[in-house]
Design an enzyme around this catalytic site. Structure first.
Site, short mmCIF file in Angstrom:
data_model
loop_
_atom_site.label_atom_id
_atom_site.label_comp_id
_atom_site.label_asym_id
_atom_site.label_seq_id
_atom_site.Cartn_x
_atom_site.Cartn_y
_atom_site.Cartn_z
CG HIS A 80 -0.42 -0.02 2.54
ND1 HIS A 80 -0.22 1.13 3.27
CD2 HIS A 80 0.00 -1.03 3.33
CE1 HIS A 80 0.28 0.82 4.45
NE2 HIS A 80 0.43 -0.49 4.52
CG ASP A 82 -3.06 3.80 2.56
OD1 ASP A 82 -2.42 2.78 2.25
OD2 ASP A 82 -4.00 3.80 3.37
CG ASP A 113 2.51 0.60 7.92
OD1 ASP A 113 2.12 0.05 6.89
OD2 ASP A 113 1.78 0.82 8.89
CD GLU A 147 -2.77 -1.74 5.74
OE1 GLU A 147 -2.81 -2.74 6.47
OE2 GLU A 147 -2.37 -0.64 6.17
CD GLU A 148 -1.52 2.30 7.51
OE1 GLU A 148 -2.20 1.83 8.45
OE2 GLU A 148 -0.31 2.03 7.36
CG ASP A 174 2.28 -3.77 5.62
OD1 ASP A 174 3.06 -2.99 6.19
OD2 ASP A 174 1.08 -3.50 5.45
CG HIS A 423 0.37 2.69 12.63
ND1 HIS A 423 -0.88 2.18 12.76
CD2 HIS A 423 0.81 2.27 11.43
CE1 HIS A 423 -1.18 1.46 11.68
NE2 HIS A 423 -0.14 1.50 10.88
ZN LIG Z 1 -0.07 0.53 8.92
#
Ligand SMILES: [Zn+2]
Length: 451
Positions: A80, A82, A113, A147-148, A174, A423
Site C-alpha cells: 500500500h 497510503d 509501513d 490499507e490504513e 508489511d 504509526h
Molecule cells: Zn499501517
C-alpha cells in the site's frame, strides 16, 4: 561483513516516494494520495509493466503486470502507498514528509509501513528486468491506497477483477522481523471480533442520595459482568469459547522457545510490572497463538473534575476478541452475546452492538510456497535460519480477500524492525533492510518459480 547499502538512485526513489503526504484518512490529502498513486504507476510503467490506475469509491488501486506466459507460476505482490496521519507533529524530530537520513536509517511517515517495503519489491523487479530482460514468473503488483483505513474498496475490487488477478500465491512485506538480521516468515495472524455493550438502569441520571441503594447502578453491574469474562487465573470463561481453538503444535512451541524473545522483553516493551495471562503459556504463545477477551474502553457516570453524587442511567464498554485458527468470528459473537445475556441481571437492560471482525489465518510454513519463502529469506540474509512466527495482530485482507476471494495463501515476509515505530512519531526504515528487500524480491521470485 559490510552491511549491504542501496545504490543512490534507489535511495532517491525512496525519498521521492516518502515526500507524498498520502494520508488516506484525511479528505484534505485526497490530491496528494492520487499524486502518489500516479508516481507509483509511472515507476511501474517505465519498467515496462502494463500498468493501470483504477479509480475506486475511495483512493485508487494501482496494478501492474509483466507479459504473462503459460506454464509459469503467477505471483501477486501486494502493498500500500497510503500512510497513517503524522500527528502529533511536535513529537517528530524532522518534518515527517521531508525524509531524513542518519546512520543508515531513513525517518519519515510511511518509511516502513509500507512505502519502503513495497518499493524494495518494485525496485527488485526493476533491477531483474534491467539485467535479464524478463522475470522467472508471471507477476502482478497490486498496490492500494486505503490499507490504513481498513481497505474498504479492496474486497469489491478483488471480486470484480478475480479473473485478471488469478495467481498461485500472494507475497506481502508489511509485517516485522524479530530482530535486526533475523529473517522472519510470519505464517499466522490472529483474527478479531469487536463488540460494544451498553447497560441501562434508570431512564435518567438520579440523585444517589434519594435513589441510591434501591436502584441498581449500571456501572456496578457492568463491572460485575466484565468480571465474568475471565476466571480467576486468566482463562476466558465464556462457554464454548475455546472449543474450536487449534492447539499450538509441538514444533511451534519448540521453535518459539528458541527465539530471542522472552517474557522479560514483553515487560521491557510494555512497561508492565509483571507478566499476566492464560496459565501454561509463555508471553509469545499467549500473543501469537492463544485467543483473548480484551476490554478496550469503559464509560459511565460523571467523569469531570471534583465529585458529583449521581446514580447514572447508563454504562458501556467496548471489547475486542483476538481469535486464533479454528475460531470463527460470527460464532464467537454468538457465544459472547449468549454469555453476556446469561450473566446480566434483570435490574438493567443490556444492548449488544456487533462491530467489525476478521478471520484468523495460518498456513504450514513447511509446505508449498512456505519452503520457497524460507529459502529466499535464507539466501537474502547470509544463510541465517528464518524465524517462523505468528503475529498477534490481524490483516483482514489476507483472509477475507486473498484467501476467500482469490483462493490463495499469502507469504508474509516482513522487513519492519521492532523499533521501526510504524504509526508512531519518527517512523523509520533501515536502508540495510531496504537493500535486503530488493535482493529478497529476486530470490523469492526465483524460488517460487522453482517450487
Ligand atoms: Zn499501517
Amino acid at each position: 561483513m559490510p552491511l549491504p547499502i542501496p545504490d543512490p538512485s534507489s535511495v532517491e526513489a525512496l525519498l521521492a516516494f516518502l515526500r507524498f503526504p498520502s494520508v488516506s484518512t484525511d479528505p484534505a490529502r485526497k490530491k496528494d494520495v492520487a499524486a502518489c498513486a500516479d508516481w507509483v504507476a509511472d515507476r511501474l510503467k517505465n519498467m515496462g509493466l502494463v500498468t493501470t490506475v483504477h479509480p475506486t469509491l475511495g483512493h485508487p488501486v494501482v496494478t501492474a503486470r509483466n507479459h504473462h506466459q503459460p506454464g509459469r507460476r503467477t505471483v501477486l505482490i501486494y502493498g500500500h502507498y497510503d500512510v497513517q496521519p503524522a500527528d502529533p507533529l511536535e513529537l517528530w524530530h524532522h518534518d515527517p514528509f521531508e525524509p531524513h537520513i542518519e546512520n543508515g536509517i531513513v525517518t519519515a511517515r510511511g518509511a516502513t509501513d509500507n512505502k519502503g517495503q513495497i518499493l524494495s519489491h518494485i525496485l527488485g523487479v526493476e533491477k531483474t528486468l534491467a539485467e535479464k530482460g524478463d522475470l522467472p514468473v508471471n507477476l502482478i503488483f497490486l498496490i492500494e491506497g486505503e490499507e490504513e483505513i481498513g481497505s474498504p474498496s479492496l474486497p469489491e475490487f478483488l471480486r470484480q477483477h478475480r479473473e485478471s488477478l488469478k495467481c498461485d500465491v500472494v507475497a506481502i512485506s508489511d509485517t516485522g522481523m524479530i530482530g535486526r538480521g533475523v529473517p522472519t516468515l510470519t505464517y499466522g495472524l490472529r483474527g478479531i471480533s469487536c463488540i460494544e455493550i451498553t447497560l441501562t438502569g434508570p431512564d435518567k441520571d438520579l440523585h444517589s442520595g434519594i435513589y441510591g441503594g434501591a436502584v441498581a447502578n449500571p456501572i456496578t453491574e457492568l463491572a460485575r459482568l466484565i468480571a465474568t469474562l475471565h476466571d480467576s487465573e486468566g482463562r476466558i470463561a465464556i462457554a464454548g469459547f475455546y472449543d474450536e481453538v487449534k492447539p499450538l503444535q509441538d514444533w511451534e512451541r519448540k521453535a518459539w522457545s528458541k527465539l530471542p524473545l522472552k517474557d522479560s522483553h514483553l515487560l521491557d516493551l510494555s512497561g508492565s510490572p509483571l507478566p499476566h495471562g492464560e496459565p501454561g503459556y509463555t508471553g509469545i504463545e499467549r500473543t501469537w497463538g492463544r485467543p483473548t477477551a480484551e476490554l478496550n474502553g469503559i464509560t459511565g457516570g460523571y467523569q469531570g473534575e471534583g465529585s458529583k453524587t449521581v446514580l447514572p442511567s447508563k454504562a458501556s464498554a467496548k471489547f475486542s476478541f483476538r481469535l486464533v485458527p479454528g475460531q470463527n468470528p460470527e460464532k464467537i459473537h454468538h457465544l459472547v452475546e449468549a454469555h453476556l445475556r446469561k450473566h446480566c441481571p434483570p435490574t438493567v437492560h443490556l444492548k449488544v452492538d456487533i462491530g467489525h471482525s476478521g478471520a484468523p489465518y495460518a498456513v504450514d510454513p513447511h509446505a508449498g510456497f512456505g519452503k520457497a519463502a524460507q529459502n529466499a529469506l535464507r539466501k537474502t540474509f547470509d544463510g541465517a535460519e528464518p524465524a517462523l512466527i505468528r503475529e498477534g495482530g490481524s490483516i483482514p485482507i489476507v483472509t477475507d480477500g486473498f484467501r476467500d476471494i482469490l483462493g490463495v495463501d499469502t507469504l508474509l515476509l516482513g522487513l519492519a524492525l521492532p523499533d521501526s515505530r510504524c504509526h508512531s512519531p519518527n517512523e523509520n526504515f533501515s536502508l540495510e533492510n531496504f537493500a535486503a528487500g530488493m535482493v529478497l524480491n529476486r530470490h523469492l521470485l526465483e524460488e517460487i518459480a522453482a517450487a
